[in-house]
Design an enzyme around this catalytic site. Structure first.
Site, PDB file in Angstrom:
ATOM      1  N   ASP A   1       6.273  -8.362  49.615  1.00 53.08           N
ATOM      2  CA  ASP A   1       6.243  -9.311  50.738  1.00 53.08           C
ATOM      3  C   ASP A   1       5.667  -8.730  52.035  1.00 53.08           C
ATOM      4  OD1 ASP A   1       9.881  -8.992  50.765  1.00 53.08           O
ATOM      5  OD2 ASP A   1       8.402  -7.748  51.785  1.00 53.08           O
TER       6      ASP A   1
ATOM      7  N   CYS B   1      -9.300  -8.840  41.312  1.00 53.28           N
ATOM      8  CA  CYS B   1     -10.018  -9.297  40.121  1.00 53.28           C
ATOM      9  C   CYS B   1      -9.699  -8.342  38.987  1.00 53.28           C
ATOM     10  CB  CYS B   1     -11.535  -9.295  40.392  1.00 53.28           C
ATOM     11  SG  CYS B   1     -12.467  -9.695  38.898  1.00 53.28           S
TER      12      CYS B   1
ATOM     13  N   CYS C   1     -13.168  -6.942  37.176  1.00 54.36           N
ATOM     14  CA  CYS C   1     -14.027  -5.841  37.679  1.00 54.36           C
ATOM     15  C   CYS C   1     -13.300  -4.936  38.662  1.00 54.36           C
ATOM     16  CB  CYS C   1     -15.276  -6.451  38.328  1.00 54.36           C
ATOM     17  SG  CYS C   1     -14.948  -7.171  39.942  1.00 54.36           S
TER      18      CYS C   1
ATOM     19  N   HIS D   1       4.553  -2.110  43.639  1.00 50.34           N
ATOM     20  CA  HIS D   1       4.190  -3.292  42.845  1.00 50.34           C
ATOM     21  C   HIS D   1       3.094  -4.104  43.509  1.00 50.34           C
ATOM     22  CE1 HIS D   1       8.439  -3.192  40.833  1.00 50.34           C
ATOM     23  NE2 HIS D   1       7.603  -2.295  40.331  1.00 50.34           N
TER      24      HIS D   1
ATOM     25  N   GLY E   1      19.214  -2.612  47.509  1.00 52.04           N
ATOM     26  CA  GLY E   1      18.887  -3.965  47.050  1.00 52.04           C
ATOM     27  C   GLY E   1      17.995  -4.036  45.832  1.00 52.04           C
ATOM     28  N   THR E   2      18.314  -3.223  44.824  1.00 51.18           N
ATOM     29  CA  THR E   2      17.571  -3.372  43.579  1.00 51.18           C
ATOM     30  C   THR E   2      18.534  -3.355  42.399  1.00 51.18           C
ATOM     31  OG1 THR E   2      15.784  -2.517  42.173  1.00 51.18           O
ATOM     32  CG2 THR E   2      17.067  -0.888  43.380  1.00 51.18           C
TER      33      THR E   2
ATOM     34  N   ASN F   1      24.361  -2.189  47.935  1.00 51.19           N
ATOM     35  CA  ASN F   1      24.175  -3.398  47.131  1.00 51.19           C
ATOM     36  C   ASN F   1      25.488  -4.184  47.175  1.00 51.19           C
ATOM     37  OD1 ASN F   1      23.712  -5.282  45.020  1.00 51.19           O
ATOM     38  ND2 ASN F   1      22.274  -3.868  44.056  1.00 51.19           N
TER      39      ASN F   1
ATOM     40  N   CYS G   1     -17.993 -10.664  40.348  1.00 50.66           N
ATOM     41  CA  CYS G   1     -18.298 -11.028  38.943  1.00 50.66           C
ATOM     42  C   CYS G   1     -17.991 -12.482  38.629  1.00 50.66           C
ATOM     43  CB  CYS G   1     -17.520 -10.109  37.986  1.00 50.66           C
ATOM     44  SG  CYS G   1     -15.736 -10.430  37.965  1.00 50.66           S
TER      45      CYS G   1
HETATM   46  C1  BV8 Z   1       4.696  -0.606  33.589  1.00 53.23           C
HETATM   47  C2  BV8 Z   1       5.379  -7.824  41.453  1.00 53.23           C
HETATM   48  C3  BV8 Z   1       3.554   0.664  31.998  1.00 53.23           C
HETATM   49  C4  BV8 Z   1       5.126  -9.202  40.957  1.00 53.23           C
HETATM   50  C5  BV8 Z   1       7.109  -6.933  40.001  1.00 53.23           C
HETATM   51  C6  BV8 Z   1       9.205  -4.742  27.463  1.00 53.23           C
HETATM   52  C7  BV8 Z   1       7.997  -5.441  27.410  1.00 53.23           C
HETATM   53  C8  BV8 Z   1       7.004  -5.287  28.390  1.00 53.23           C
HETATM   54  C9  BV8 Z   1       7.220  -4.409  29.444  1.00 53.23           C
HETATM   55  C10 BV8 Z   1       8.427  -3.737  29.483  1.00 53.23           C
HETATM   56  C11 BV8 Z   1       9.417  -3.893  28.521  1.00 53.23           C
HETATM   57  N1  BV8 Z   1      10.456  -3.106  28.855  1.00 53.23           N
HETATM   58  C12 BV8 Z   1      10.186  -2.458  30.020  1.00 53.23           C
HETATM   59  C13 BV8 Z   1       8.950  -2.819  30.388  1.00 53.23           C
HETATM   60  C14 BV8 Z   1       8.261  -2.354  31.563  1.00 53.23           C
HETATM   61  C15 BV8 Z   1       8.369  -3.415  32.660  1.00 53.23           C
HETATM   62  C16 BV8 Z   1       9.812  -3.658  33.018  1.00 53.23           C
HETATM   63  O1  BV8 Z   1      10.432  -2.819  33.628  1.00 53.23           O
HETATM   64  N2  BV8 Z   1      10.352  -4.818  32.607  1.00 53.23           N
HETATM   65  C17 BV8 Z   1      11.742  -5.123  32.927  1.00 53.23           C
HETATM   66  C18 BV8 Z   1      11.913  -6.625  33.096  1.00 53.23           C
HETATM   67  C19 BV8 Z   1      12.614  -4.568  31.818  1.00 53.23           C
HETATM   68  N3  BV8 Z   1       7.677  -2.825  33.780  1.00 53.23           N
HETATM   69  C20 BV8 Z   1       6.369  -3.004  33.898  1.00 53.23           C
HETATM   70  O2  BV8 Z   1       5.699  -3.697  33.162  1.00 53.23           O
HETATM   71  C21 BV8 Z   1       5.726  -2.210  35.013  1.00 53.23           C
HETATM   72  N4  BV8 Z   1       4.554  -1.559  34.503  1.00 53.23           N
HETATM   73  O3  BV8 Z   1       5.760  -0.201  33.190  1.00 53.23           O
HETATM   74  O4  BV8 Z   1       3.503  -0.167  33.146  1.00 53.23           O
HETATM   75  C22 BV8 Z   1       2.326   0.415  31.233  1.00 53.23           C
HETATM   76  C23 BV8 Z   1       1.722   1.503  30.649  1.00 53.23           C
HETATM   77  C24 BV8 Z   1       0.583   1.309  29.905  1.00 53.23           C
HETATM   78  C25 BV8 Z   1       0.045   0.022  29.780  1.00 53.23           C
HETATM   79  C26 BV8 Z   1       0.650  -1.065  30.383  1.00 53.23           C
HETATM   80  C27 BV8 Z   1       1.819  -0.889  31.112  1.00 53.23           C
HETATM   81  C28 BV8 Z   1       5.297  -3.132  36.130  1.00 53.23           C
HETATM   82  C29 BV8 Z   1       6.528  -3.760  36.728  1.00 53.23           C
HETATM   83  C30 BV8 Z   1       6.121  -4.515  37.977  1.00 53.23           C
HETATM   84  C31 BV8 Z   1       6.537  -5.952  37.856  1.00 53.23           C
HETATM   85  N5  BV8 Z   1       6.216  -6.630  39.112  1.00 53.23           N
HETATM   86  N6  BV8 Z   1       6.770  -7.482  41.176  1.00 53.23           N
HETATM   87  C32 BV8 Z   1       5.832 -10.216  41.797  1.00 53.23           C
HETATM   88  O5  BV8 Z   1       6.558  -9.864  42.747  1.00 53.23           O
HETATM   89  O6  BV8 Z   1       5.639 -11.420  41.498  1.00 53.23           O
HETATM   90  S1  BV8 Z   1       8.703  -6.558  39.681  1.00 53.23           S
HETATM   91  C33 BV8 Z   1       9.772  -7.527  40.542  1.00 53.23           C
HETATM   92  O7  BV8 Z   1      11.047  -7.032  40.155  1.00 53.23           O
HETATM   93  C34 BV8 Z   1       9.784  -7.404  42.049  1.00 53.23           C
HETATM   94  O8  BV8 Z   1       8.850  -6.491  42.553  1.00 53.23           O
HETATM   95  C35 BV8 Z   1      11.199  -6.892  42.337  1.00 53.23           C
HETATM   96  O9  BV8 Z   1      11.278  -6.170  43.502  1.00 53.23           O
HETATM   97  C36 BV8 Z   1      11.345  -6.073  41.146  1.00 53.23           C
HETATM   98  C37 BV8 Z   1      12.585  -5.385  40.774  1.00 53.23           C
HETATM   99  O10 BV8 Z   1      13.612  -6.285  40.827  1.00 53.23           O
HETATM  100  P1  BV8 Z   1      14.637  -6.045  42.016  1.00 53.23           P
HETATM  101  O11 BV8 Z   1      13.888  -5.670  43.242  1.00 53.23           O
HETATM  102  O12 BV8 Z   1      15.666  -5.104  41.540  1.00 53.23           O
HETATM  103  O13 BV8 Z   1      15.161  -7.468  42.232  1.00 53.23           O
HETATM  104  P2  BV8 Z   1      16.354  -8.129  41.443  1.00 53.23           P
HETATM  105  O14 BV8 Z   1      16.333  -9.564  41.779  1.00 53.23           O
HETATM  106  O15 BV8 Z   1      16.322  -7.664  40.032  1.00 53.23           O
HETATM  107  O16 BV8 Z   1      17.660  -7.453  42.086  1.00 53.23           O
HETATM  108  C38 BV8 Z   1      17.975  -7.706  43.436  1.00 53.23           C
HETATM  109  C39 BV8 Z   1      19.140  -6.805  43.763  1.00 53.23           C
HETATM  110  O17 BV8 Z   1      19.445  -6.969  45.137  1.00 53.23           O
HETATM  111  C40 BV8 Z   1      20.411  -7.145  42.981  1.00 53.23           C
HETATM  112  O18 BV8 Z   1      21.006  -5.951  42.523  1.00 53.23           O
HETATM  113  C41 BV8 Z   1      21.303  -7.814  44.041  1.00 53.23           C
HETATM  114  O19 BV8 Z   1      22.689  -7.521  43.822  1.00 53.23           O
HETATM  115  C42 BV8 Z   1      20.834  -7.143  45.296  1.00 53.23           C
HETATM  116  N7  BV8 Z   1      21.013  -7.931  46.517  1.00 53.23           N
HETATM  117  C43 BV8 Z   1      21.059  -9.285  46.637  1.00 53.23           C
HETATM  118  N8  BV8 Z   1      21.218  -9.606  47.948  1.00 53.23           N
HETATM  119  C44 BV8 Z   1      21.250  -8.422  48.648  1.00 53.23           C
HETATM  120  C45 BV8 Z   1      21.125  -7.366  47.737  1.00 53.23           C
HETATM  121  N9  BV8 Z   1      21.124  -6.072  48.112  1.00 53.23           N
HETATM  122  C46 BV8 Z   1      21.269  -5.822  49.431  1.00 53.23           C
HETATM  123  N10 BV8 Z   1      21.395  -6.781  50.378  1.00 53.23           N
HETATM  124  C47 BV8 Z   1      21.394  -8.085  50.015  1.00 53.23           C
HETATM  125  N11 BV8 Z   1      21.530  -9.044  50.954  1.00 53.23           N
HETATM  126 ZN    ZN Z   2     -14.630  -9.365  39.563  1.00 56.61          ZN
END
Ligand code: BV8
Ligand code: ZN
Length: 240
Positions: free
Chosen positions: A103, A126, A129, A118, A186-187, A214, A149
């Site tokens: 954000d 893109c 390319c 992220h 907050g994760t 958290n 492209c």
């Molecule tokens: C990679 C951008 C390797 C987009 C995001 C099985 C199949 C396929 C893939 C996987 C798999 N198992 C694991 C994977 C890997 C996958 C993954 O981890 N999946 C998860 C679901 C298991 N990861 C990936 O694919 C990553 N890439 O590993 O590449 C690779 C190698 C070779 C070839 C190809 C790949 C890429 C991951 C990036 C995903 N993109 N965001 C978008 O935003 O639209 S992730 C997305 O989740 C957000 O960025 C977010 O920040 C992030 C993490 O979630 P959290 O931040 O923790 O948010 P969440 O809602 O879960 O939790 C919020 C927390 O805050 C809670 O605990 C809550 O209690 C707390 N909270 C609430 N209110 C408050 C608070 N805390 C404090 N104060 C408050 N007021």
């Molecule tokens: Zn392109």
């Protein structure tokens, strides 16, 4: 549960502190988290929309989700947690910030060096390319195409199943190596690679404190935990 005083002492004693944030740090700016009740959009799970397959199947739906988030974030303000972190990082040396959020609210709060592992909502990318540019549009009557492209441009974020950029991974790795204390805010601790970095850190350097802020449960392997929200606790933990 550790009290604020002991957390403050740990952070002050560490000559290098890494802060890792997730969606929860922006929750009090009104930005829905991924796994809270804001985790669905028009009946679709975030993980489905934030994926190459989701985009391929329905680019218009995925763009509408990102454009709605751009409009929401543009109207939102950094909250006390973002501001407390930014001011703290200016007051002391030896801090790094890695955020999983796209954000841009840390930067808008004045945080200078932010690793957006992220990617960013405010970029277009893109995937054919590699072309990338900053983008502020909040409406696309016609979906954007790549000026190089002509393929469809997507948002400049890292989707589930996509690799993290080399620069972001390198800077994150460095930040973990330098860290003598880690503050995780907050994760849910469920998403790799941040989840893997945290678990590896605990295995390799058990003496490094991992402090978590958290209000709910998470999978973060913390050694010290404060139950409460980011905007409530960070000003108390980080104030001079
Ligand atoms: C990679 C951008 C390797 C987009 C995001 C099985 C199949 C396929 C893939 C996987 C798999 N198992 C694991 C994977 C890997 C996958 C993954 O981890 N999946 C998860 C679901 C298991 N990861 C990936 O694919 C990553 N890439 O590993 O590449 C690779 C190698 C070779 C070839 C190809 C790949 C890429 C991951 C990036 C995903 N993109 N965001 C978008 O935003 O639209 S992730 C997305 O989740 C957000 O960025 C977010 O920040 C992030 C993490 O979630 P959290 O931040 O923790 O948010 P969440 O809602 O879960 O939790 C919020 C927390 O805050 C809670 O605990 C809550 O209690 C707390 N909270 C609430 N209110 C408050 C608070 N805390 C404090 N104060 C408050 N007021
Ligand atoms: Zn392109």
């Amino acid at each position: 549960m550790s009290d604020i005083k002991s957390v403050r002492q740990v952070l002050q004693a560490a000559d290098n502190v890494l802060v890792v944030t997730g969606a929860g740090v922006s929750a009090e700016s009104g930005i829905p988290t991924f796994r809270g009740d804001g985790g669905y959009w028009r009946g679709h799970k975030a993980e489905e929309l934030a994926s190459p397959r989701g985009f391929q199947e329905n680019p218009r739906l995925v763009w509408d989700w990102y454009l709605e988030r751009r409009r929401l974030v543009a109207e939102a303000k950094p909250n006390e947690a973002h501001v407390a972190l930014a001011e703290w990082s200016k007051r002391r040396s030896g801090t790094n910030l890695v955020t999983q959020n796209v954000d841009g609210l840390h930067a808008r709060a004045g945080h200078e060096e932010v690793v957006e592992i992220h990617g960013s909502l405010w970029k277009n990318h893109c995937r054919s390319c590699g072309y990338r540019h900053t983008a502020e549009e909040r409406h696309y009557p016609v979906l954007p195409s790549c000026p190089v492209c002509q393929n469809l441009l997507g948002p400049g974020v890292v989707w589930f199943g996509e690799k993290i950029g080399f620069d972001a991974i390198h800077r994150t790795n460095l930040a973990f190596c330098e860290a003598r204390a880690i503050l995780v805010v907050g994760t849910s601790g469920l998403v790799s690679p941040i989840a893997d970095f945290l678990h590896r850190e605990r295995r390799r350097f058990p003496q490094t404190p991992v402090i978590e802020v958290n209000p709910g449960e998470s999978a973060v392997p913390s050694t010290l935990r404060l139950t409460g929200t980011a905007a409530e606790l960070l000003p108390q933990i980080l104030s001079p």
